[in-house]
Design an enzyme around this catalytic site. Sequence first.
Site, mmCIF file in Angstrom:
data_model
loop_
_atom_site.group_PDB
_atom_site.id
_atom_site.type_symbol
_atom_site.label_atom_id
_atom_site.label_comp_id
_atom_site.label_asym_id
_atom_site.label_seq_id
_atom_site.Cartn_x
_atom_site.Cartn_y
_atom_site.Cartn_z
ATOM 1 N N HIS A 120 -24.779 52.083 -21.137
ATOM 2 C CA HIS A 120 -25.689 51.571 -20.120
ATOM 3 C C HIS A 120 -25.848 52.622 -19.045
ATOM 4 C CE1 HIS A 120 -26.017 47.523 -21.672
ATOM 5 N NE2 HIS A 120 -24.730 47.579 -21.957
ATOM 6 N N CYS A 173 -30.867 53.270 -20.831
ATOM 7 C CA CYS A 173 -32.015 53.038 -19.978
ATOM 8 C C CYS A 173 -32.188 54.258 -19.079
ATOM 9 C CB CYS A 173 -31.797 51.805 -19.120
ATOM 10 S SG CYS A 173 -31.557 50.343 -20.085
#
Lengths: 402, 673
Positions: free
Chosen positions: A159, A201
Amino acid sequence: METFINPKSLFHLLLLPCLLLYSSIAYNSSPVEAAMHTNNWAVLVCTSRFWFNYRHMANTLSLYRTVKRLGIPDERIILMLADDMACNTRNKYPAQVFNNENHRLNLYGDNVEVDYRGYEVTVENFLRVLTGRHETAVPRSKRLLSDEGSHILLYMTGHGGDEFLKFQDSEELQSHDLADAVKQMKEKHRFKELLIMVDTCQAATLFNQLQSPGVLAIGSSMKGENSYSHHLDSDVGVSVVDRFTYYTLAFFERLNIYDNASLSSLFSSYNPSLLMSTTYYRKDLYKRRLEEVPVTNFFGSVMETIHTDAAYKALSRRNSGRFEDEMSLDQSVHHIKRRMLIKVNDGDEIHDINPEGEEGASKCPWSTFRNKFQKAENVDSLLNYGLVAMIPLLVISTWLVQ
Amino acid sequence: MVLLQRPHILLLLIDTHQFLQCWIAFGSANEEGQQQEEFSEELLVKPLPDHKLLAHFHFQSSAPPSTSNGCHHHLFPKAISQLVQKFRVKEMELSFTQGRWNYESWGGFDPISSSNAKPPGVELWAVFDVPQHHIDASWKNLTHTLSGLFCASINFLESTATYSTPEWSFPPASGNVRYGTFPCEAVCTENLTPWLRLLPCRDKAGIALLLDRPSLYRGFYHSQRLHLTSTESSSEGIDSGIILEQTLTVVLQPNSERAIEVHASEKHVQPSWSLSSIFGKQVSGRCVLAKSSSVYLLLDWGLVAELKFPNKENGKSAANGLTSENFWSNPSFELSVNPDRIFLEESSSHSKSLSILYMFQVEKYSESEPFDIGLMWKVPVAWLCQQTPLHASRFFMGSGNERGAIAISLKSTQFTEGFMSANSKDGSCELRVDVFQVVPWYVKVYFHSLRVFVDQQPRAVSDFIEKIHVSPSKDKMSPGVMEVVLKLPCRVNTAALTIEFDKGFLRIDEYPPDANQGFDIPSAIISFPNFHASMVFLEDDSLNRSPLLSKFQEKCPVMSYTEVLLVPLTTPDFSMPYNVSTIKCTVFALYFGSLLNVLQRRVAEEERFLKAKAAKKTGRLPLLLSKLSAKLRGRRREPLHSPPSSSSFINSKLVLKVILVAGLAVGWQYFFS
């Protein structure tokens, strides 16, 4: 706009183009570039803990399987997995990890070698692996023992956000840290070329601070975009793979070790509408043209072979440095020519004023000039000359207008 | 012709190769004086009372002491011998365990459970043959090496806060022992694969072929152990001999699907199983490098007592009936393969009945005729395994995040009651219990608060504790160690030890990523030194003695591990520091920003106004030019002459300020003088 220019700044202004010119020459002839591609390494990192991040481990293991299939041996792969998914109590399929709903392929076969796992996957250990600063007791299997001829694939998933990547939900790796580590690796001659592939991301932002030559970076999404998972496996109960990795694997599944698919074909295979994000690749630090670089240069272990007439040519080639790449089919002629050059070089060593070691430049300027023209990137330097000529004009005009 | 001949040559080559291998394994064992390296593989299967099955793999490699070549080995794994030589390890045991051994239903008084039931996670202990001050360095290097070898994070045991030095309660009692456990380590295939690589046939042939990863890890308990002992190296020239014992103990549920189907009608019938149904694989012949390769089926004496063997009444004269069929054709169960040999337990202290061991030799089987034993139950049987003299469990007391107490409770078990009463001829029968407990430093144990409860009555500590050794923990340096020898009366029903503790605080960087899960307190070891678990089987030839059976004969003290405790510590709210710092920063920014704005507003405004005017007059052309040059250069976006210009802008401002300050100073000076 401030238009006052003092003489000192003018001097700086004139000095700058000279520096640029100087650096462009120095860049072209730096000795490190001459090292051959001799080995391949892969550092595959899954930074997420907890069961619901199953897909990150599946991503990493899929890449692990791919690079192993394409010829990188286990001892040259550093695999970092932040959690244990295969033998997790929540896993319905013990000792198995799947990256697809069809469960055709068990990624966690009998031969997985995990080098760092669980609590060991920290930013500190990651940077230690990259920079090679370990305690003396750390075994060889946990070290990245690359050299100046290594091509390294660095794959990271987890992440992330704007210029950071989370490790285990408690630490962050920032883009500065990564850039510093890569810079240190470059200084220590720990790689020849480095491909950084990130599936998080806002992956593109992680490359913002990179500045070392020879680094190619590809990220799954631009700033402000998310990277999405591909599909959910209702048996396992969680998403099993991310889109970017899924399509990367789809590309590699068609390939074997003998294929010549180029990096640009990999990069163009990503379809933003399928990925639901825009892949970003940064190639301004990378010198070779992507069309000419086979993917097996990073994802496999395929060496370029150079045919030599005699057994030991390594020494003479070292001396000739940058001519290596331009070896034509007519080898014997070249050899003679080069030997001549080296001889001249030896004789003239004392008079050699050029500290950059541009052999041949002073001796036969014409051939160097021609060589320079043959190279695509030297068009850039020509452009630089033109610009340098323009700058004084510009400065004078500015001064006059004021 | 050449083509025709080639296969023959190949065959010949293969033949000689095999012959050579066999020669390595067996041939030279007969040589006098010089012993050879040996390897043996064995598997023991044992039905458990709760419808489960215990499979115990035992691989043993041995390297005899040799004078000539310390680094050359035929069968023995080089990695291990190098490790032994480098760190001068005298004895070492490393185990990876997942799950918890169920002492109540799987037994605790047999050699398998007392030496192969291990605490969850990683347990490592080692005895070194080096001077005292070098031991810690050796231990550190050993943990790193093992972590590299077995793909595990054993290297966390290198810090002094995680390992301890047991003084006397730990079995290989001597001062050079180091003991460490890491309870939260995950165990998976990546740990098993390097372990299997130490075997000469890996998992490609022989009994190890059965080790199918998914079916192994589906089990209830899984413990992979590596034990090595090196013999004393008397002089410098002779390398030490090493015996490497690798065991894998798994508890599996045989074909659970069928059990569910029949469960309504025949609930108490033990599930029938076969090796292929449990592991999904069959053994196709032995590992050719192994000296012996056999599979055993052990029927516990508790089970044997339940089964109606025809000559059970004959008691110990059963040795005569060994070869007869009456042991394996029994009305209550059926074996799919006839055993090659049957062993009866020689004698046992409990004397109710004797365990039976069926032996199957894998040598006879081949690829075309794979080996697969199965057991079919016909009648329901229920029995109990023999348990430890006292059943130990451990739990937390108290509530809140500040303090608490650890309690170790010992309960007498059914089996031992009868045994005790039988053995206690005189009144002063005592039961010795050794307790070894390591507590991490962040659980601050107060050793003075140790209390003993016997039969639920608080009693004086000195009455029951014969010997105690305590080393208190040091913050971030070393764990607390407690070794206690308890002497309890034989007729005790329950006994409990309680000890109070305070929870400590860790530094923010010392918390693991999943701190909310809690922190593990390693298992306590409860051992009963007066009791020895051993099984002696009648064997006619002692020539090729099986290593597994000789291991069973060794007298090892009965040992059991308690549960791992999970202590919740106060975890910092990691968002709090961020909140504090962001609010602080906002306040500071608002305050100083506005202050500076107020202070500097006027001058800045005037200057900007002036500049804007000047720029309007002349600005166009240079701007255009700079844009053009930027475009031409392509990549270098920033205009080249902007830094100098901006610096000159700053310079002029600076000069102005300096002049202002100088003027003020001159004025001040002038005014006051």
